[in-house]
Design a protein around this motif. Structure first.
Motif, short mmCIF file in Angstrom:
data_model
loop_
_atom_site.label_atom_id
_atom_site.label_comp_id
_atom_site.label_asym_id
_atom_site.label_seq_id
_atom_site.Cartn_x
_atom_site.Cartn_y
_atom_site.Cartn_z
N ARG A 190 1.86 3.22 14.97
CA ARG A 190 1.77 4.31 13.75
C ARG A 190 3.11 4.18 13.27
NH1 ARG A 190 1.21 9.39 15.23
NH2 ARG A 190 2.69 9.64 14.30
N GLU A 191 3.99 4.67 14.30
CA GLU A 191 5.22 4.32 13.28
C GLU A 191 5.22 2.98 13.34
OE1 GLU A 191 8.35 6.55 16.23
OE2 GLU A 191 7.21 8.22 15.20
N ARG A 192 5.61 2.29 14.16
CA ARG A 192 5.66 0.62 13.57
C ARG A 192 4.82 -0.23 12.16
NH1 ARG A 192 8.28 -2.98 16.65
NH2 ARG A 192 9.67 -2.29 18.93
N GLY A 193 4.07 0.99 11.60
CA GLY A 193 2.75 0.08 11.49
C GLY A 193 1.10 -0.45 11.44
N TYR A 194 1.89 -0.70 12.64
CA TYR A 194 0.19 -1.52 13.44
C TYR A 194 -0.59 -0.91 13.01
CZ TYR A 194 4.78 -4.84 15.25
OH TYR A 194 6.20 -4.84 15.72
N LEU A 195 -0.70 0.10 12.53
CA LEU A 195 -2.57 1.19 12.37
C LEU A 195 -2.95 0.87 11.14
CD1 LEU A 195 -1.96 3.96 15.12
CD2 LEU A 195 -2.82 1.51 15.96
N SER A 196 -2.16 -0.16 10.80
CA SER A 196 -2.01 -0.10 8.63
C SER A 196 -1.94 -1.45 8.78
CB SER A 196 -1.41 1.32 8.22
OG SER A 196 0.37 0.60 7.83
N LEU A 197 -2.48 -2.51 8.95
CA LEU A 197 -1.71 -3.72 8.88
C LEU A 197 -3.02 -4.11 7.69
CD1 LEU A 197 -0.74 -4.88 12.25
CD2 LEU A 197 0.54 -4.56 10.40
N ALA A 198 -3.82 -3.88 7.99
CA ALA A 198 -4.52 -4.94 7.90
C ALA A 198 -5.36 -3.77 5.99
CB ALA A 198 -6.36 -4.91 8.11
N ALA A 199 -4.95 -2.91 5.96
CA ALA A 199 -5.28 -1.66 4.86
C ALA A 199 -4.30 -2.68 3.27
CB ALA A 199 -4.95 -0.29 4.66
N PRO A 200 -5.20 -2.40 1.91
CA PRO A 200 -3.86 -2.87 1.06
C PRO A 200 -3.11 -2.26 0.84
CG PRO A 200 -6.50 -2.08 0.54
CD PRO A 200 -6.29 -1.86 1.95
N ARG A 201 -2.17 -2.87 -0.16
CA ARG A 201 -0.83 -2.04 -0.07
C ARG A 201 -0.89 -0.62 -1.44
NH1 ARG A 201 0.63 -7.25 -1.03
NH2 ARG A 201 1.49 -8.19 -0.10
N GLU A 202 -1.84 -0.21 -1.31
CA GLU A 202 -2.50 0.71 -2.22
C GLU A 202 -2.67 1.58 -1.61
OE1 GLU A 202 -2.92 -2.27 -3.44
OE2 GLU A 202 -2.59 -2.46 -4.84
N TYR A 203 -3.35 1.51 -0.33
CA TYR A 203 -3.53 2.14 0.13
C TYR A 203 -2.09 2.54 1.72
CZ TYR A 203 -8.40 1.63 -0.86
OH TYR A 203 -9.40 2.27 -1.70
N GLY A 204 -1.55 1.97 1.41
CA GLY A 204 0.00 2.06 2.36
C GLY A 204 -0.34 1.18 3.05
N GLY A 205 -0.70 0.15 3.16
CA GLY A 205 -1.45 -0.92 4.42
C GLY A 205 -0.07 -2.27 4.22
N ARG A 206 -0.29 -3.23 5.02
CA ARG A 206 0.97 -4.63 4.18
C ARG A 206 -0.03 -5.48 3.35
NH1 ARG A 206 5.35 -4.46 8.34
NH2 ARG A 206 5.34 -6.53 6.72
N GLY A 207 -1.45 -4.91 3.09
CA GLY A 207 -1.79 -5.65 1.87
C GLY A 207 -2.04 -7.96 2.89
N LEU A 208 -2.34 -7.41 3.93
CA LEU A 208 -2.60 -8.58 4.67
C LEU A 208 -3.97 -9.35 4.60
CD1 LEU A 208 -1.71 -8.04 8.60
CD2 LEU A 208 -0.05 -9.49 6.63
N SER A 209 -3.98 -10.67 4.05
CA SER A 209 -5.17 -11.28 3.56
C SER A 209 -6.25 -11.57 5.28
CB SER A 209 -5.30 -12.87 3.19
OG SER A 209 -4.74 -13.68 4.03
N PHE A 210 -7.57 -10.89 4.86
CA PHE A 210 -8.15 -11.23 6.48
C PHE A 210 -7.90 -12.32 7.46
CE2 PHE A 210 -12.18 -10.64 8.85
CZ PHE A 210 -12.31 -9.55 9.41
N PRO A 211 -7.32 -13.28 6.97
CA PRO A 211 -7.72 -14.68 7.77
C PRO A 211 -6.09 -14.04 8.48
CG PRO A 211 -8.13 -15.63 6.14
CD PRO A 211 -8.42 -14.04 5.52
N GLN A 212 -5.23 -14.33 7.31
CA GLN A 212 -4.03 -13.45 8.08
C GLN A 212 -3.95 -12.39 9.45
OE1 GLN A 212 -1.56 -12.60 4.48
NE2 GLN A 212 -0.33 -14.23 4.91
N TRP A 213 -4.73 -11.36 8.99
CA TRP A 213 -4.69 -10.63 9.72
C TRP A 213 -5.52 -10.79 11.71
CZ3 TRP A 213 -3.74 -6.55 12.52
CH2 TRP A 213 -4.86 -5.59 13.17
N MET A 214 -6.45 -11.99 11.28
CA MET A 214 -6.71 -12.23 12.26
C MET A 214 -6.13 -13.50 13.18
SD MET A 214 -9.85 -11.50 13.01
CE MET A 214 -9.23 -10.25 11.70
N GLU A 215 -4.79 -13.12 12.56
CA GLU A 215 -3.36 -14.39 13.03
C GLU A 215 -2.42 -12.92 14.39
OE1 GLU A 215 -1.48 -17.25 11.49
OE2 GLU A 215 -2.59 -17.85 10.16
N LEU A 216 -2.93 -12.12 12.92
CA LEU A 216 -2.29 -11.21 14.43
C LEU A 216 -2.99 -10.46 14.77
CD1 LEU A 216 -0.02 -8.85 11.33
CD2 LEU A 216 0.65 -11.44 13.10
#
Length: 395
Positions: free
Chosen positions: A56-82
């Motif tokens: 959680r502290e590294r932000g790895y539990l919110s990677l796929a969420a939009p920035r407006e939700y506190g996430g990193r705003g990744l596209s779904f294909p980017q999320w798949m690479e991670l």
């Protein structure tokens, strides 16, 4: 734009330079701290709460969420690479990151503004844990679910059983699919946020598994468990839409990519071993039989990776064939993972059979993908159903 206006499949993406930095950071984490966690999990048989906190502290539990939700705003294909990178680590660590980055999406697509504040945003922030709760011991994972609810005023009373529920013991809410008593098929199904401490619930810890050690799983029994109608996502009749379209379709793509990541790790271990293992004065890499196995592995992995990324792009674009491609990617990747891990273990010979060898854990963890988010038989059913529903003039 307010959080209530965000589309469930936002096409925003992290800019390439920032994504490259994030990907490199995750790769370092997986090869370093994550391996230390893997040793700790395997020796203790459980996932420490400290790992959840660290992720959680590294932000790895919110990677796929939009920035407006506190996430990193990744596209779904980017999320798949991670996901591919995380899947090279311990199965339980991958499971945490995968599930938490997916359940918010299922909730958000059907949540009203008040529910978004109560459930979606706290889940993304890691303040609550949500367990996806569909599978039943006496039914399949679709329209034949038997858990049912009876509405009395502003309360549903839930009766039934669920099993194989990941994080079902330590969660705060079960994101649960049931049906209105007396209904059949998709009609009448409901999706409910059931509090972990609700009355009338029996929770049995069933965490003793072959692989993915440490991820708690539960069997749940509900006996007229009260659930506020305000905890229903969407309308009556939307239950399977929440479960299947909101969670399972993108999650099957994620599982397919987790197969790619784990297969890549198996291939890496096999190649490393083949380079250093010497028989009759020559390394195993000089043996044509070993060369062929590793070459076949490499082709298998890359083919699954490309199909999975294709499915990810089509799902994000909202294409009608996304469900079919999701199941195609999952069943293809699962079969690939079985072949790759089997050959990788074979390259190790007898030494791979011992728990002191990293390939032993990879081999055990790989078996879980065969039923995670539905068996291959289920995936083939989905593919054929979608194929049959396609208009004849486009076949």
């Amino acid at each position: 734009m307010s959080v209530t206006e965000i589309a469930p499949r936002s096409r925003a993406a992290l800019d390439p330079a920032a994504f490259d930095r994030l990907r490199a950071e995750v790769a370092r984490y997986v090869s370093g701290p994550a391996e230390e966690w893997a040793d700790r999990i395997e020796s203790s048989g459980s996932v420490p709460d400290e790992l959840w906190t660290e992720l959680r502290e590294r932000g790895y539990l919110s990677l796929a969420a939009p920035r407006e939700y506190g996430g990193r705003g990744l596209s779904f294909p980017q999320w798949m690479e991670l996901v591919e990178l995380f899947s090279r680590s311990h199965g339980s660590l991958r499971m945490i990151v995968h599930v938490v980055n997916g359940t918010w999406r299922a909730m958000d697509a059907f949540a009203d503004p008040e529910q978004r504040e109560r459930f979606v945003l706290p889940s993304i922030a890691g303040r609550i844990k949500v367990a996806f709760t569909l599978t039943e011991p006496h039914a399949g994972s679709g329209a034949d679910i038997r858990s049912s609810v009876v509405r009395e005023g502003d309360t549903y009373y839930l009766t039934g059983a669920k099993h194989l529920i990941t994080f079902g013991v330590r969660c705060d809410y079960w994101l649960l699919a049931a049906r209105v008593a007396g209904s059949t098929g998709h009609e009448g199904t409901v999706a409910l946020m059931v509090p972990r401490d609700a009355a009338g619930v029996t929770v049995e810890d069933t965490s003793q598994t072959m692989g993915v050690v440490g991820t708690d799983h539960a069997r749940l029994t509900f006996d007229r468990t009260p659930v506020p109608v305000a905890n229903r996502l969407g309308a009556e009749g939307d239950g399977l839409a929440v479960a299947l379209g909101g969670f399972l379709t993108p999650s099957r793509i994620s599982v397919a990519m987790s197969c790619v990541g784990l297969a890549s790790r198996a291939q890496e271990l096999a190649l490393e071993y083949a380079r250093r293992r010497v028989t009759f004065g020559k390394p195993l890499t000089s043996r044509q039989s070993v060369q062929f196995m590793l070459a076949e592995n490499e082709a298998d992995i890359e083919a699954s990776r490309r199909l999975t990324l294709h499915a990810a792009r089509r799902w994000e674009a909202g294409d009608r064939d996304a469900a079919k491609l999701s199941s195609m990617a999952k069943l293809t990747a699962v079969d690939m993972l079985g072949r790759v891990t089997d050959k990788s273990l074979q390259v190790h010979g007898g030494s791979g059979f011992w728990k002191s060898s990293p390939i032993e854990r990879v081999y055990r963890d790989a078996r879980a993908q065969r039923f995670e988010e539905g068996t291959n038989e289920i995936q083939k059913t989905v593919v054929f159903r979608e194929l049959l529903s396609r208009p004849e003039d486009v076949r």
